[in-house]
Design a protein around this motif. Structure first.
Motif, PDB file in Angstrom:
ATOM      1  N   LEU A  65     -15.594  70.687  18.824  1.00  0.00           N
ATOM      2  CA  LEU A  65     -14.786  69.650  19.465  1.00  0.00           C
ATOM      3  C   LEU A  65     -13.296  69.833  19.187  1.00  0.00           C
ATOM      4  O   LEU A  65     -12.460  69.669  20.075  1.00  0.00           O
ATOM      5  CB  LEU A  65     -15.251  68.269  18.987  1.00  0.00           C
ATOM      6  N   ASP A  66     -12.952  70.184  17.957  1.00  0.00           N
ATOM      7  CA  ASP A  66     -11.537  70.341  17.589  1.00  0.00           C
ATOM      8  C   ASP A  66     -10.861  71.426  18.428  1.00  0.00           C
ATOM      9  O   ASP A  66      -9.766  71.226  18.965  1.00  0.00           O
ATOM     10  CB  ASP A  66     -11.399  70.677  16.106  1.00  0.00           C
ATOM     11  N   ALA A  67     -11.517  72.570  18.546  1.00  0.00           N
ATOM     12  CA  ALA A  67     -10.948  73.685  19.307  1.00  0.00           C
ATOM     13  C   ALA A  67     -10.877  73.340  20.796  1.00  0.00           C
ATOM     14  O   ALA A  67      -9.905  73.687  21.472  1.00  0.00           O
ATOM     15  CB  ALA A  67     -11.787  74.948  19.099  1.00  0.00           C
ATOM     16  N   PHE A  68     -11.884  72.644  21.302  1.00  0.00           N
ATOM     17  CA  PHE A  68     -11.888  72.273  22.721  1.00  0.00           C
ATOM     18  C   PHE A  68     -10.732  71.329  23.026  1.00  0.00           C
ATOM     19  O   PHE A  68      -9.981  71.542  23.980  1.00  0.00           O
ATOM     20  CB  PHE A  68     -13.218  71.610  23.107  1.00  0.00           C
ATOM     21  N   LEU A  69     -10.590  70.287  22.212  1.00  0.00           N
ATOM     22  CA  LEU A  69      -9.544  69.294  22.477  1.00  0.00           C
ATOM     23  C   LEU A  69      -8.145  69.856  22.282  1.00  0.00           C
ATOM     24  O   LEU A  69      -7.209  69.434  22.965  1.00  0.00           O
ATOM     25  CB  LEU A  69      -9.748  68.064  21.592  1.00  0.00           C
ATOM     26  N   SER A  70      -7.976  70.807  21.375  1.00  0.00           N
ATOM     27  CA  SER A  70      -6.641  71.370  21.169  1.00  0.00           C
ATOM     28  C   SER A  70      -6.159  72.144  22.391  1.00  0.00           C
ATOM     29  O   SER A  70      -4.956  72.205  22.649  1.00  0.00           O
ATOM     30  CB  SER A  70      -6.621  72.264  19.933  1.00  0.00           C
TER      31      SER A  70
END
Length: 96
Positions: A65-70
């Motif tokens: 999720l972190d990489a996707f949202l960034s």
């Protein structure tokens, strides 16, 4: 409840049912949404989101999720997802 993916903004599309006699009637193509719980590694929290299965595969492909949202554009995200994205950015800035 709206039929829109919270991460990609994917929503219903319109088209035609076409019969054998070539009669056309309007129809809707709905996105394949599922209620999922995604975890943030940086925030060490879990978030419940209504996401299309295509977006779920993309989240896995990008590494969570972190990489996707960034990498996601805020225009495509729901207000809830934008809030999560900003919390993640603050946490990353505090770590650096």
């Amino acid at each position: 409840m709206s039929r829109v993916c919270e991460l990609t903004g994917k929503g219903p599309m319109t088209g035609n049912n076409v019969s054998h006699a070539n009669n056309k009637t309007k129809r809707r193509f709905l996105p394949n949404l599922s209620e999922v719980t995604l975890g943030s590694d940086i925030l060490d929290r879990r978030f419940r989101l209504r996401v299309s299965n295509a977006a779920l595969r993309t989240v896995d492909h990008r590494g969570g999720l972190d990489a996707f949202l960034s990498r996601a554009k805020e225009a495509d995200l729901s207000p809830k997802a934008v809030k999560i994205k900003r919390e993640i950015e603050k946490a990353q800035a505090a770590q650096a």
